[in-house]
Design an enzyme around this catalytic site. Structure first.
Site, PDB file in Angstrom:
ATOM      1  N   LYS A   1       0.841  -1.211   0.000  1.00  0.00           N
ATOM      2  CA  LYS A   1       0.000   0.000   0.000  1.00  0.00           C
ATOM      3  C   LYS A   1       0.868   1.250   0.000  1.00  0.00           C
ATOM      4  CE  LYS A   1      -3.850  -2.399   2.242  1.00  0.00           C
ATOM      5  NZ  LYS A   1      -4.606  -2.685   3.485  1.00  0.00           N
TER       6      LYS A   1
ATOM      7  N   GLN B   1      -4.515  -1.492   9.765  1.00  0.00           N
ATOM      8  CA  GLN B   1      -4.450  -2.813   9.166  1.00  0.00           C
ATOM      9  C   GLN B   1      -5.014  -3.856  10.132  1.00  0.00           C
ATOM     10  OE1 GLN B   1      -3.608  -3.376   5.980  1.00  0.00           O
ATOM     11  NE2 GLN B   1      -3.955  -5.562   6.144  1.00  0.00           N
TER      12      GLN B   1
ATOM     13  N   ASP C   1     -10.849   3.005   4.407  1.00  0.00           N
ATOM     14  CA  ASP C   1     -11.192   1.576   4.327  1.00  0.00           C
ATOM     15  C   ASP C   1     -12.715   1.373   4.283  1.00  0.00           C
ATOM     16  OD1 ASP C   1      -9.231  -0.385   4.081  1.00  0.00           O
ATOM     17  OD2 ASP C   1      -8.647  -0.276   6.192  1.00  0.00           O
TER      18      ASP C   1
HETATM   19  N1  GUN Z   1      -6.951  -6.855   6.416  1.00  0.00           N
HETATM   20  C1  GUN Z   1      -7.363  -7.585   5.371  1.00  0.00           C
HETATM   21  N2  GUN Z   1      -7.892  -6.791   4.435  1.00  0.00           N
HETATM   22  C2  GUN Z   1      -7.826  -5.533   4.902  1.00  0.00           C
HETATM   23  C3  GUN Z   1      -8.213  -4.266   4.379  1.00  0.00           C
HETATM   24  O1  GUN Z   1      -8.767  -4.127   3.289  1.00  0.00           O
HETATM   25  N3  GUN Z   1      -7.948  -3.208   5.172  1.00  0.00           N
HETATM   26  C4  GUN Z   1      -7.367  -3.324   6.368  1.00  0.00           C
HETATM   27  N4  GUN Z   1      -7.164  -2.222   7.078  1.00  0.00           N
HETATM   28  N5  GUN Z   1      -6.997  -4.470   6.889  1.00  0.00           N
HETATM   29  C5  GUN Z   1      -7.227  -5.571   6.144  1.00  0.00           C
END
Ligand code: GUN
Length: 290
Positions: A52, A96, A119
């Site tokens: 990311k 995350q 998110d």
């Molecule tokens: N863990 C698995 N997928 C995601 C996501 O799309 N965002 C976040 N913050 N954590 C995750």
């Protein structure tokens, strides 16, 4: 059978976002700024967050990685969240998941300022999304919708079976595909671990979206000829012959399922890259909506 190339489509999206950032800068505006909070040292989470942050650089965003110890208390994490909420230089941020067991995930996600919640996990955004109001849409379902849109796949009136009811993928994609709109108007069935005869449902489906996390769960005899198959699974399976010691496997037995389908996403290179591209898209929107 046609591959839905998430890697290429995500690159197209990133190029478009990069062009938008250049335009913003030419107008004297600041580039979008995404922050990511990573608690602990989980290997998969490290990979995702790294990816990311790297993608931010590719499109000209500013990025900040906030790394915190596994042992951090819930209160201390909430303080970090408050700082990010107050920091005017940050347009959007993510926490995350998963978080360590001693931390109440719900409490953390509730503390994220909805206007920075790129998110789309805060109830305010989730509720607005469900009501077809302007909102941040979680990146994975948003990416699936975008992929279907860019391949001009008409899902109106089609039978769609979603496997998995997670808050991040299964539940939101089931809502989105049943809504009115360009990529919408499908008849959606949301299946899960207590569903009976999932294979009877998938066998009748025009579209199958698997977001389960069980490698090669979806077999060839579970899909009908010409079906569209979207594989959201990304499970690490130990493999000593691989340099990393593992391989990424999707939920779909790709080799045997693919020949039966009209369209299918590969793993890797399908939904995964789209998720990252849509997080960037949400961050761009966050900087434009504020
Ligand atoms: N863990 C698995 N997928 C995601 C996501 O799309 N965002 C976040 N913050 N954590 C995750």
């Amino acid at each position: 059978m046609q591959i839905l190339d998430g890697k290429k489509t995500a690159q197209d999206l990133k190029n478009e976002i990069q062009a938008e950032v250049s335009k913003m800068k030419a107008e004297g505006k600041r580039e979008p700024h995404l922050a990511a909070v990573l608690v602990g040292n989980d290997g998969a989470s490290l990979t995702y967050v790294g990816s990311k942050v790297r993608s931010c650089e590719q499109v000209g965003f500013q990025s900040t990685l906030v790394r915190l110890e596994d042992s951090i208390s819930e209160e201390a994490l909430l303080e970090e969240i408050a700082k990010l909420n107050a920091d005017r230089s940050i347009d959007g941020y993510i926490v995350q998941l998963p978080l360590p067991k001693h931390i109440n995930e719900e409490r953390i996600l509730m503390a994220v300022d909805p206007v920075k919640d790129v998110d789309g996990f805060h109830p305010s955004n989730f509720g607005k999304m469900a009501l077809e109001m302007q909102a941040f849409i979680p990146a994975t379902p948003f990416g699936i919708v975008e992929l279907l849109k860019r391949y001009q796949i008409d899902i109106q009136g089609k039978e769609c079976v979603v496997i998995g009811r997670s808050h991040i993928v299964g539940r939101p994609i089931s809502i989105l595909l049943s809504q009115k709109g360009e990529v919408g108007n499908a008849t959606v069935t949301l299946t899960h671990s207590r569903s009976k005869n999932i294979e009877q449902l998938t066998r009748k489906a025009d579209i199958v979206i698997s977001a389960l996390g069980i490698p090669e769960f979806l077999k060839a005899d579970m899909v009908k000829d010409g079906a569209i198959v979207i594989d959201v699974g990304i499970t690490r399976v130990p493999d000593e012959t691989h340099p990393k010691g593992y391989r990424i496997k999707g939920d779909v037995d790709f080799e045997n399922v693919a020949p039966k389908t009209s369209f299918i996403t590969p793993v890797p290179g399908g939904v995964g890259p789209m998720t990252i591209a849509m997080l960037l898209k949400n961050t761009l929107l966050a900087s434009q909506w504020r």
